[in-house]
Scaffold this motif. Sequence first.
Motif, PDB file in Angstrom:
ATOM      1  N   LYS A 244     -79.140 -42.357 -47.139  1.00  0.00           N
ATOM      2  CA  LYS A 244     -79.770 -43.780 -47.168  1.00  0.00           C
ATOM      3  C   LYS A 244     -80.578 -44.343 -48.070  1.00  0.00           C
ATOM      4  O   LYS A 244     -80.472 -45.093 -48.897  1.00  0.00           O
ATOM      5  N   ALA A 245     -81.635 -43.505 -48.192  1.00  0.00           N
ATOM      6  CA  ALA A 245     -82.635 -43.702 -49.123  1.00  0.00           C
ATOM      7  C   ALA A 245     -82.201 -43.682 -50.545  1.00  0.00           C
ATOM      8  O   ALA A 245     -82.395 -44.423 -51.262  1.00  0.00           O
ATOM      9  N   VAL A 246     -81.239 -42.750 -51.045  1.00  0.00           N
ATOM     10  CA  VAL A 246     -80.649 -42.618 -52.305  1.00  0.00           C
ATOM     11  C   VAL A 246     -79.752 -43.781 -52.520  1.00  0.00           C
ATOM     12  O   VAL A 246     -79.645 -44.247 -53.506  1.00  0.00           O
ATOM     13  N   GLU A 247     -79.049 -44.282 -51.453  1.00  0.00           N
ATOM     14  CA  GLU A 247     -78.407 -45.525 -51.967  1.00  0.00           C
ATOM     15  C   GLU A 247     -79.271 -46.566 -52.277  1.00  0.00           C
ATOM     16  O   GLU A 247     -78.836 -47.461 -53.073  1.00  0.00           O
ATOM     17  N   GLU A 248     -80.294 -46.804 -51.737  1.00  0.00           N
ATOM     18  CA  GLU A 248     -81.167 -48.017 -52.088  1.00  0.00           C
ATOM     19  C   GLU A 248     -81.712 -47.538 -53.395  1.00  0.00           C
ATOM     20  O   GLU A 248     -81.846 -48.682 -54.185  1.00  0.00           O
ATOM     21  N   ILE A 249     -81.957 -46.272 -53.773  1.00  0.00           N
ATOM     22  CA  ILE A 249     -82.692 -46.103 -54.944  1.00  0.00           C
ATOM     23  C   ILE A 249     -81.772 -46.375 -56.113  1.00  0.00           C
ATOM     24  O   ILE A 249     -81.894 -46.894 -57.109  1.00  0.00           O
TER      25      ILE A 249
END
Length: 269
Positions: A244-249
């Motif tokens: 999820k965090a890397v999708e946002e990044i």
Amino acid sequence: MRERLVVSVAGKGGVGKTTTSALLTRAVIEMTKRSLLVVDADPVMNLPRALGVEIPSSIGDIATRLRKSIDEGSLGGEVAKQDVLEGEIFEALVEGEKFDFLAMGRTEGEGCYCYVNRLLTQILDTLSKNYELTLLDMSAGLEHLSRRTNRNVDILVIVMDPSRAAFEAALRIRDLAKEVHINFKKIVIIGNRFPPDMEEELRARLEEENLPLFGMIPNDDELAKTNYLGQPLTELTSESPAVKAVEEIAEKLGLLSEATMLKLLGTNP
Ligand SMILES: Nc1ncnc2c1ncn2[C@@H]1O[C@H](COP(=O)(O)OP(=O)(O)O)[C@@H](O)[C@H]1O
Ligand SMILES: [Mg+2]
């Protein structure tokens, strides 16, 4: 013609470069139809497993063969060498349904590899022009960064874990990029596996260095298990906090802008 982006992921050994690269790949292939070349530029070559890719041979293997031919004198001049290498490079290029993959590997034998490495870098630059997005998982040693000839629009992602060494490496990488005159459009820092209460301290410390804290990837037990079992990280679901965090990044870096469009059009799967 759309912008061609080259994204390099760098940082000290073990901080999470391969993890970040694999999850960025996942985000791009899940959420866009962009043509993507993923390159494992680290001789350790952990990325194929993280992505579930089988590699027939690395560029290093091919370069080693080329070196042998050069040593045996069975090859002609500069042009012949470049032609041979360019021809063979397609042997190493793994063409997948959703992305293509290239492993740089390492050259075997003694002595200086500068010549072969320089050729490889040139070829990589040429190759990346065929893709909307090129993603490089770099080695901690930064060889490829210092030899880059590519002046495409570039993003340098520096990954840090909560260690002093990772912080110092991040500064060194930033300085090296300046020294070799690679004008990255963006240099961003990603904090990986930081205890949440360290975020503000990290942000402030980075600000003193004029470096933006761009995103944080939380420690993720599911991811650790997946890695330990030797399963591809691309199989993790969006439930995984790191995914999820890397999708946002990826979105914030502009890698998913097409996905945003598809979503607006209501055609996103
Ligand atoms: N956010 C995270 N959560 C859990 N484990 C992680 C996370 N990031 C990295 N790891 C683990 O840390 C180890 C090193 O990560 P890796 O991405 O291979 O580092 P690098 O490529 O920088 O050497 C791997 O075993 C990986 O699974
Ligand atoms: Mg790695």
